[in-house]
Motif scaffolding. Structure first.
Motif, short mmCIF file in Angstrom:
data_model
loop_
_atom_site.label_atom_id
_atom_site.label_comp_id
_atom_site.label_asym_id
_atom_site.label_seq_id
_atom_site.Cartn_x
_atom_site.Cartn_y
_atom_site.Cartn_z
N TYR A 80 7.08 -6.07 -3.70
CA TYR A 80 6.17 -6.94 -4.45
C TYR A 80 6.44 -8.41 -4.11
O TYR A 80 5.50 -9.18 -3.89
CB TYR A 80 6.32 -6.70 -5.95
CG TYR A 80 5.23 -7.35 -6.74
CD1 TYR A 80 4.07 -6.66 -7.04
CD2 TYR A 80 5.33 -8.68 -7.17
CE1 TYR A 80 3.03 -7.26 -7.76
CE2 TYR A 80 4.31 -9.29 -7.87
CZ TYR A 80 3.17 -8.58 -8.16
OH TYR A 80 2.16 -9.18 -8.85
N ALA A 81 7.70 -8.79 -4.03
CA ALA A 81 8.05 -10.18 -3.71
C ALA A 81 7.56 -10.57 -2.32
O ALA A 81 7.08 -11.69 -2.12
CB ALA A 81 9.57 -10.38 -3.82
N THR A 107 0.83 -1.20 0.00
CA THR A 107 0.00 0.00 0.00
C THR A 107 0.86 1.26 0.00
O THR A 107 0.60 2.21 -0.75
CB THR A 107 -0.94 0.02 1.22
OG1 THR A 107 -1.81 -1.11 1.13
CG2 THR A 107 -1.74 1.30 1.32
N GLU A 108 1.87 1.28 0.85
CA GLU A 108 2.75 2.44 0.90
C GLU A 108 3.46 2.65 -0.44
O GLU A 108 3.59 3.77 -0.91
CB GLU A 108 3.76 2.30 2.04
CG GLU A 108 3.13 2.46 3.39
CD GLU A 108 4.12 2.38 4.55
OE1 GLU A 108 5.32 2.13 4.32
OE2 GLU A 108 3.68 2.57 5.70
N ALA A 109 3.92 1.55 -1.06
CA ALA A 109 4.62 1.67 -2.34
C ALA A 109 3.68 2.18 -3.44
O ALA A 109 4.07 3.02 -4.25
CB ALA A 109 5.22 0.32 -2.73
N HIS A 153 5.64 7.64 -6.71
CA HIS A 153 6.64 8.59 -7.21
C HIS A 153 8.00 8.39 -6.56
O HIS A 153 9.01 8.86 -7.05
CB HIS A 153 6.17 10.03 -6.96
CG HIS A 153 6.15 10.39 -5.51
ND1 HIS A 153 5.14 9.99 -4.67
CD2 HIS A 153 7.04 11.07 -4.74
CE1 HIS A 153 5.40 10.42 -3.44
NE2 HIS A 153 6.54 11.07 -3.46
N ASP A 154 8.03 7.69 -5.43
CA ASP A 154 9.24 7.53 -4.63
C ASP A 154 9.81 6.13 -4.81
O ASP A 154 9.81 5.32 -3.88
CB ASP A 154 8.91 7.81 -3.16
CG ASP A 154 10.14 7.86 -2.27
OD1 ASP A 154 11.24 8.14 -2.79
OD2 ASP A 154 9.98 7.62 -1.06
N GLY A 155 10.25 5.80 -6.00
CA GLY A 155 10.88 4.51 -6.22
C GLY A 155 9.95 3.47 -6.82
O GLY A 155 10.29 2.29 -6.83
N HIS A 156 8.78 3.92 -7.26
CA HIS A 156 7.80 3.01 -7.86
C HIS A 156 7.42 1.93 -6.86
O HIS A 156 7.41 2.19 -5.67
CB HIS A 156 8.34 2.46 -9.18
CG HIS A 156 8.62 3.56 -10.16
ND1 HIS A 156 7.85 3.77 -11.26
CD2 HIS A 156 9.57 4.53 -10.19
CE1 HIS A 156 8.31 4.81 -11.93
NE2 HIS A 156 9.35 5.29 -11.30
#
Length: 161
Positions: A117-118, A101-103, A108-111
């Protein structure tokens, strides 16, 4: 007009009812996908609260903390959600969902990093990951709507069970 005087904001639902209805339909489809994928409702509320914290959306925080409490979520976990990495209160699945969720929220901050994801892929199947991405995307959209139109928190009450 001083900066302390509120200005009237557009009522999106009234001005663009078709778009508002489409957003509601997207939300409903995302909820159905999560239910069909058997993503725990508790995780979905944590996702919604965490994205709303990041986005500073008071209206959505009010709504989703109330919904979480009505589903049995503890105040301790809600209070600690902003610092979830520093607490023992969240399961591996919850941690993976929160990191994802944070990602997605901070894309914009590192995709969305491969390691995030892993981590999610270790505890969720593809349908569940898809549902979590949709849940994060929808709440981010709602956060932007509520913030842009200055929706006022406080009046929302969860549906009676």
């Amino acid at each position: 007009m001083s900066t302390s005087d509120p200005i009237s904001r557009v009522a999106l639902k009234k001005i663009t009812p078709d778009v508002s209805a489409a957003m509601g339909a997207l939300h409903g489809a995302a909820v159905s996908a999560a239910r069909d994928a058997k993503v725990e409702p508790e995780i979905l509320e944590l996702v919604r609260i965490r994205a709303s914290q990041i986005n500073g959306c008071a209206f959505c925080l009010d709504m989703h903390t109330k919904d979480a409490r009505s589903q049995g979520e503890t105040e301790q976990r809600i209070y600690a959600l902003n610092a979830w990495r520093e607490t023992p209160f969240f399961s591996g699945r919850e941690r993976a969902a929160l990191a994802l969720t944070e990602a997605v929220t901070l894309v914009h901050d590192g995709h969305v990093p491969d390691d995030v994801y892993a981590e999610a892929a270790e505890v969720f199947d593809e349908e569940q990951i898809a549902a979590l991405i949709w849940a994060a995307t929808v709440i981010n959209a709602y956060n932007r709507i509520a913030v842009a139109t200055r929706m006022v928190p406080g009046g929302y009450q969860p549906a009676a069970k």
